[in-house]
Design an enzyme around this catalytic site. Sequence first.
Site, PDB file in Angstrom:
ATOM      1  N   GLU A  45       0.817  -1.214   0.000  1.00  0.00           N
ATOM      2  CA  GLU A  45       0.000   0.000   0.000  1.00  0.00           C
ATOM      3  C   GLU A  45       0.854   1.269   0.000  1.00  0.00           C
ATOM      4  O   GLU A  45       0.470   2.290  -0.557  1.00  0.00           O
ATOM      5  CB  GLU A  45      -0.943   0.019   1.204  1.00  0.00           C
ATOM      6  CG  GLU A  45      -2.099  -0.976   1.104  1.00  0.00           C
ATOM      7  CD  GLU A  45      -1.764  -2.341   1.686  1.00  0.00           C
ATOM      8  OE1 GLU A  45      -0.571  -2.585   2.009  1.00  0.00           O
ATOM      9  OE2 GLU A  45      -2.690  -3.164   1.820  1.00  0.00           O
ATOM     10  N   PHE A  78     -11.863  -6.629  13.590  1.00  0.00           N
ATOM     11  CA  PHE A  78     -10.771  -7.112  12.749  1.00  0.00           C
ATOM     12  C   PHE A  78     -10.399  -6.048  11.711  1.00  0.00           C
ATOM     13  O   PHE A  78     -11.266  -5.516  11.033  1.00  0.00           O
ATOM     14  CB  PHE A  78     -11.183  -8.416  12.044  1.00  0.00           C
ATOM     15  CG  PHE A  78     -10.134  -8.915  11.092  1.00  0.00           C
ATOM     16  CD1 PHE A  78      -8.902  -9.361  11.571  1.00  0.00           C
ATOM     17  CD2 PHE A  78     -10.366  -8.928   9.726  1.00  0.00           C
ATOM     18  CE1 PHE A  78      -7.928  -9.810  10.700  1.00  0.00           C
ATOM     19  CE2 PHE A  78      -9.395  -9.386   8.849  1.00  0.00           C
ATOM     20  CZ  PHE A  78      -8.172  -9.824   9.334  1.00  0.00           C
ATOM     21  N   GLN A  79      -9.149  -5.749  11.618  1.00  0.00           N
ATOM     22  CA  GLN A  79      -8.605  -4.729  10.696  1.00  0.00           C
ATOM     23  C   GLN A  79      -9.245  -3.364  10.917  1.00  0.00           C
ATOM     24  O   GLN A  79      -9.403  -2.585   9.983  1.00  0.00           O
ATOM     25  CB  GLN A  79      -8.735  -5.181   9.237  1.00  0.00           C
ATOM     26  CG  GLN A  79      -7.835  -6.374   8.930  1.00  0.00           C
ATOM     27  CD  GLN A  79      -7.641  -6.662   7.451  1.00  0.00           C
ATOM     28  OE1 GLN A  79      -8.518  -6.402   6.643  1.00  0.00           O
ATOM     29  NE2 GLN A  79      -6.477  -7.207   7.106  1.00  0.00           N
ATOM     30  N   LYS A  87     -17.527  -0.078   5.359  1.00  0.00           N
ATOM     31  CA  LYS A  87     -17.972  -1.054   4.372  1.00  0.00           C
ATOM     32  C   LYS A  87     -19.483  -0.987   4.129  1.00  0.00           C
ATOM     33  O   LYS A  87     -19.939  -1.111   2.993  1.00  0.00           O
ATOM     34  CB  LYS A  87     -17.586  -2.469   4.846  1.00  0.00           C
ATOM     35  CG  LYS A  87     -17.786  -3.517   3.771  1.00  0.00           C
ATOM     36  CD  LYS A  87     -17.187  -4.852   4.171  1.00  0.00           C
ATOM     37  CE  LYS A  87     -17.265  -5.834   3.004  1.00  0.00           C
ATOM     38  NZ  LYS A  87     -16.685  -7.144   3.372  1.00  0.00           N
ATOM     39  N   MET A 139      24.523   8.312   3.063  1.00  0.00           N
ATOM     40  CA  MET A 139      24.384   9.623   3.685  1.00  0.00           C
ATOM     41  C   MET A 139      24.602   9.536   5.193  1.00  0.00           C
ATOM     42  O   MET A 139      25.267  10.395   5.780  1.00  0.00           O
ATOM     43  CB  MET A 139      23.005  10.214   3.369  1.00  0.00           C
ATOM     44  CG  MET A 139      22.837  11.654   3.817  1.00  0.00           C
ATOM     45  SD  MET A 139      24.075  12.752   3.088  1.00  0.00           S
ATOM     46  CE  MET A 139      23.162  13.400   1.678  1.00  0.00           C
TER      47      MET A 139
END
Lengths: 566, 156
Positions: free
Chosen positions: A50, A112-113, A162, A474
């Site tokens: 993502e 969940f999630q 949802k 760096m």
Amino acid sequence: MRISGAQMVIEALIAENVDTVFGYPGGAIMNVYDEIYKQNSFKHILTRHEQAAVHAAEGYAKASGKVGVAMITSGPGFTNAVTGLADAYMDSIPLVVISGQVPMSLIGTDAFQEIDAVGISRSCTKHNYLVTDASDLGRVLKEAFYIAASGRPGPVHVDIPKDVTAQLAEFDYTKPVELETYKPTTKGNLRQIKKAVEAIAAAKRPLFYLGGGIINANAAELVREFVHATQIPAVETFMARGTLRFDDPLLISMLGMHGSYAANMAMSETDLIIGLGARFDDRVTGKLSEFAKNAQVIHVDIDPASISKLVNAHYPIVGDVKNVLEEMVPLAKESVKPERYASWRETIANFDRLHPLSYNEEGDRIKPQWVIERLGQLLGDRANISTDVGQHQMWSAQFYPFTRPRQWVSSGGLGTMGFGFPAAMGVKRADPERISINVTGDGSILMNIQELMTAVEYKLPVINVILNNNYLGMVRQWQTLFYDKRHSETDLSVQPDFVKLVEAFGGVGYRVETKEAFDAALKDAVEKNVVAIIDVVVNRLENVLPMVPAGGSLFNMMLLEKKEKK
Amino acid sequence: MENERRVVSVIVVNEASVLSRITDLFSARGYNIESLTVAPIPDSKYSRLTIVTSGSVRVIEQIVKQLHKLIPVLKVYDHVDFVEKEMAMVKFPISEPINDIDTLCRAYNGKIVNLGDDVLIAMVVDEPKRVDQFLKAIKRFHPKEIVRGGTVALER
């Protein structure tokens, strides 16, 4: 028209002329993905992470000037995307990022999630929404696109539960956006503009300080006209590269921590800064109390909060750079006498002769700076240059011969390693005719290496040029200079075989140890037009110079000790 | 630079999470909040926040600008010439001298508002500085609980 929330998302994207969505499906966003399956209006590109979806959307937005769109699911899908949101926020990139959320009935239950997505994105977006009713969704999406692209651009996050994507409601996308509380000032105050022009005409050592806002405002053409008409020298910020052509005699170079000696000295000596769409970032100013001590400041910016935030502006002008310059340039042409600044231009030319941007060649060994110069010689205007973050990024900004705005795509404000490759995919998608190069390091490239699969699948032939020094270069440089050479956790001697790695994904790889081999590899990769990695073995301990140590004064630079060519 | 106490009023769209946008801004940028009050503006879709903050002139200017930048913010007043008031309520044991407390309250635009079996509750409304004084003065009556309402302000 009564349609589902998921259909509204599709309709809104079509109405906004979106041709590409970068994303990754998951449970909470599945209703929308079901509608994506059914449509043919835009292309969905499935990234393999993502974070990469958002960076790709950023690259797309930067190269095209349009709003980039990314889509993700709830929970980890969203949290993975946060780095991209933050990156776009820091660099003022217009994005609309749509995330799924658990159903309204489950919000707050640690489902969940589930994660408080708008709570997290609040501080790294220009604005965000949690849509609780499908009847709001059309309006919200329209506002999101409007807010992302207008004023100072930035990412807008829309979180949709949802059940809202399943809900049927009226949808009307034709209603204009009405935001009583959001009306960015785009036209500059004419009185202030006149005063600023008077100040320019009266100045002895004026200096253009060009920032990324010019690119965002599509004002580079006007800036070129302004600079040429007045013959006033210009420095560019990291974000503004490409505003002036690299061979413009009035372009000094980039300024700041790794800016050129002449650019930093000009900034330290000027009596009038003409700041256009720049924000006096700490990497630009060095120690603030010592910064441009003798200068008055004209500051043109779309964001009032950027003006006098760090450096006091004597001539503050809030407005879109393009609009302001449309007023300012004709006035300046009347009153500004270019010959007035002749000795100032000569002073700067002397600075540049004294310490030009350069590096020491060492026989046949490949210097990282040479790779950038060589890329420029071989590809020049034909390529768009994205980068990751680190030494390779600074060398790219210093040495690539930029010819146009939107040619340069790099993570400036946030400094996100892993940005370059997905961004270069987005750039390729937005500007398919040009070669998309990602200049990267052996550290950065591994941070989104999974995108090889995306690039191969969607035939986005990004050429990744790794300046491989077996170090997190760096950080290693800082350790060498400021931590008594204690190279803590920066040695990357253990590495994958990058050639085999890219081949495993279906691309082509080159391991390059000589200059001839580099030329051949680049030529081959360009001709084959496939996803490639050119793994270039470069001098291990090269430092980026000049360097203003963090918190130091801009005029106190560590400089290159030039060795005579043998 | 000298830190200055400032009272700032913010008119915002009365919508979900708007308060967090404001407080997140203060914490993210390291600004102080000394007090914050918020309530809907009657017959409108807006709410009014009154924030007491402190900072240098430059910080205050940034606070105002950054607040303006938030999408749901309609107006920001950085008060200069204004009236400010704060309410406070104090709970005392019923055994304390009621008349003395009542007299003191009246001096600060207040009164006793509730008398119970064990406790009495008094309230005052005055300028925040005066409320400070009041709260100092009532210490000898052994207050059990004190609540301050936060400042509200109107430009003159």
